[in-house]
Design a protein around this motif. Sequence first.
Motif, mmCIF file in Angstrom:
data_model
loop_
_atom_site.group_PDB
_atom_site.id
_atom_site.type_symbol
_atom_site.label_atom_id
_atom_site.label_comp_id
_atom_site.label_asym_id
_atom_site.label_seq_id
_atom_site.Cartn_x
_atom_site.Cartn_y
_atom_site.Cartn_z
ATOM 1 N N UNK A 1 6.096 12.658 7.629
ATOM 2 C CA UNK A 1 6.215 11.211 7.391
ATOM 3 C C UNK A 1 4.858 10.544 7.565
ATOM 4 N N UNK A 2 4.724 9.360 6.975
ATOM 5 C CA UNK A 2 3.495 8.577 7.132
ATOM 6 C C UNK A 2 3.677 7.589 8.281
ATOM 7 N N UNK B 1 -7.793 3.893 -4.964
ATOM 8 C CA UNK B 1 -6.518 3.961 -4.255
ATOM 9 C C UNK B 1 -6.737 3.460 -2.838
ATOM 10 N N UNK B 2 -5.622 3.049 -2.204
ATOM 11 C CA UNK B 2 -5.761 2.584 -0.830
ATOM 12 C C UNK B 2 -5.584 3.755 0.134
ATOM 13 N N UNK B 3 -5.657 3.443 1.422
ATOM 14 C CA UNK B 3 -5.852 4.507 2.419
ATOM 15 C C UNK B 3 -4.692 5.503 2.481
ATOM 16 N N UNK B 4 -3.443 5.042 2.491
ATOM 17 C CA UNK B 4 -2.359 6.019 2.688
ATOM 18 C C UNK B 4 -2.237 6.934 1.467
ATOM 19 N N UNK B 5 -2.585 6.443 0.278
ATOM 20 C CA UNK B 5 -2.567 7.311 -0.914
ATOM 21 C C UNK B 5 -3.598 8.424 -0.753
ATOM 22 N N UNK B 6 -4.760 8.092 -0.191
ATOM 23 C CA UNK B 6 -5.793 9.117 0.022
ATOM 24 C C UNK B 6 -5.348 10.133 1.083
ATOM 25 N N UNK C 1 0.840 -1.208 0.000
ATOM 26 C CA UNK C 1 0.000 0.000 0.000
ATOM 27 C C UNK C 1 0.874 1.257 0.000
ATOM 28 N N UNK C 2 1.938 1.239 0.809
ATOM 29 C CA UNK C 2 2.837 2.400 0.889
ATOM 30 C C UNK C 2 3.594 2.601 -0.431
ATOM 31 N N UNK C 3 4.067 1.511 -1.003
ATOM 32 C CA UNK C 3 4.807 1.618 -2.288
ATOM 33 C C UNK C 3 3.920 2.174 -3.387
ATOM 34 N N UNK C 4 2.686 1.661 -3.451
ATOM 35 C CA UNK C 4 1.735 2.159 -4.463
ATOM 36 C C UNK C 4 1.518 3.658 -4.330
ATOM 37 N N UNK C 5 1.611 4.162 -3.092
ATOM 38 C CA UNK C 5 1.361 5.592 -2.836
ATOM 39 C C UNK C 5 2.619 6.436 -3.049
ATOM 40 N N UNK C 6 3.737 5.799 -3.404
ATOM 41 C CA UNK C 6 4.959 6.556 -3.707
ATOM 42 C C UNK C 6 5.938 6.680 -2.554
ATOM 43 N N UNK C 7 5.682 5.973 -1.445
ATOM 44 C CA UNK C 7 6.640 5.994 -0.321
ATOM 45 C C UNK C 7 7.928 5.291 -0.774
ATOM 46 N N UNK C 8 9.064 5.897 -0.386
ATOM 47 C CA UNK C 8 10.359 5.386 -0.868
ATOM 48 C C UNK C 8 11.181 4.692 0.210
ATOM 49 N N UNK C 9 10.911 5.025 1.482
ATOM 50 C CA UNK C 9 11.723 4.443 2.564
ATOM 51 C C UNK C 9 10.794 3.888 3.641
ATOM 52 N N UNK C 10 11.080 2.674 4.059
ATOM 53 C CA UNK C 10 10.190 1.931 4.955
ATOM 54 C C UNK C 10 10.916 1.718 6.283
ATOM 55 N N UNK C 11 10.357 2.295 7.346
ATOM 56 C CA UNK C 11 11.016 2.256 8.657
ATOM 57 C C UNK C 11 10.209 1.329 9.567
ATOM 58 N N UNK C 12 10.822 0.246 10.021
ATOM 59 C CA UNK C 12 10.115 -0.721 10.857
ATOM 60 C C UNK C 12 10.589 -0.575 12.304
ATOM 61 N N UNK C 13 9.639 -0.367 13.207
ATOM 62 C CA UNK C 13 9.981 -0.312 14.631
ATOM 63 C C UNK C 13 9.653 -1.686 15.195
ATOM 64 N N UNK C 14 10.672 -2.477 15.437
ATOM 65 C CA UNK C 14 10.452 -3.887 15.799
ATOM 66 C C UNK C 14 10.755 -4.112 17.280
ATOM 67 N N UNK C 15 10.589 -5.350 17.700
ATOM 68 C CA UNK C 15 10.903 -5.728 19.081
ATOM 69 C C UNK C 15 11.547 -7.107 19.067
ATOM 70 N N UNK C 16 11.725 -7.679 20.247
ATOM 71 C CA UNK C 16 12.327 -9.013 20.303
ATOM 72 C C UNK C 16 11.415 -10.031 19.603
ATOM 73 N N UNK C 17 12.004 -11.093 19.106
ATOM 74 C CA UNK C 17 11.275 -12.158 18.400
ATOM 75 C C UNK C 17 10.650 -11.688 17.086
ATOM 76 N N UNK C 18 11.173 -10.628 16.504
ATOM 77 C CA UNK C 18 10.601 -10.124 15.248
ATOM 78 C C UNK C 18 11.634 -10.174 14.110
ATOM 79 N N UNK C 19 12.740 -10.923 14.326
ATOM 80 C CA UNK C 19 13.829 -10.931 13.330
ATOM 81 C C UNK C 19 13.350 -11.385 11.960
ATOM 82 N N UNK C 20 12.350 -12.258 11.960
ATOM 83 C CA UNK C 20 11.856 -12.810 10.700
ATOM 84 C C UNK C 20 11.334 -11.696 9.776
#
Length: 294
Positions: free
Chosen positions: A127-128, A143-148, A44-63
């Motif tokens: 930022x989104x 379009x999906x939500x973030x594009x709107x 959804x983010x890529x379709x809306x033109x977002x170029x950089x994806x920032x993931x805020x993760x925690x333990x046990x999320x390495x996958x």
Amino acid sequence: MKRVRKAVFPVAGLGTRVLPATKAIPKEMLTVVDRPVLQHAVDEAREAGIEHFVFVTGRNKQVIEDHFDMSYELEDTLQKRGKLKEYEALMADLPAAGATSFTRQQAPLGLGHAVWCARDIIGDEPFAVILPDMITLPGQRKTRCIAQCLDAYEKHGGNIIAVEEVPPEDTHMYGVVSVKQDFGATFQIGGMVEKPPKGTAPSNLIISGRYVLEPQIFDILEKIEKGAGGEIQLTDGMKKLSESQDFFGVRFDGRTCDTGSKLGFLMANVAFALERPDIAPAFKAEMKKLIGSL
Ligand code: UTP
């Protein structure tokens, strides 16, 4: 007006509502049809033109990190066995080198705290924010939500929150906004409150997991006290920011599925399968048999 290039995906929550599925697997990696929930949100983010994806993760999320990386052995095997369609599909999903960042929240102190953890990666830009357990399908606007939300940001500037209507008796479970000035698909927000006690909500418009925020939110989140549920709430931070900046709501034209609840997860699989031309005809036939036997 600066362009919105980056999106934050908070993925450090515990997913207690869908236990035991999430005991060893992050809830964002559960699959809706054949893609992890998080991949749908990134699509959804890529379709809306977002170029950089920032993931805020925690333990046990390495996958999660592995999912957005190459998988040399798998890709090599697919090529050697002539499974080129599968190989090309994997390559098409792969973010560009350097287009992902991962940071750790360390302890699940709340959504506001998770967003604050991305402050250095975002820097001084709008930022989104995309809550990946809410996944969306387009409506009439295609379009999906973030594009709107990004369209609304271009039109109004300020800060943007996607909303949707729920029955008034359900508002106590969500963040709720009120309307100050209505423009139809968008409106100026008058106020907001996180999980209002029953009967006190200012409207039935709930905050539905997509935002565009100005970077001044970070200074506020750094100092904010714990709110509803003993967590650092993004809504409380936005409420404070709204004292000095405008906030606009977007009535999302489309469908949102909350995969973070058991019922929502099941409904997401049905709704997304019905949108897939390769699966929908056979799926519909099976559903009809199943429903006929109820
Ligand atoms: P939720 O409240 O839906 O996630 O937060 P949760 O805490 O995992 O869910 P339950 O209630 O225990 O089942 C919305 C989003 O914010 C993230 C979650 O991962 C989810 O994507 N989140 C929440 C964080 O990253 N950190 C937090 O401290 C809280």
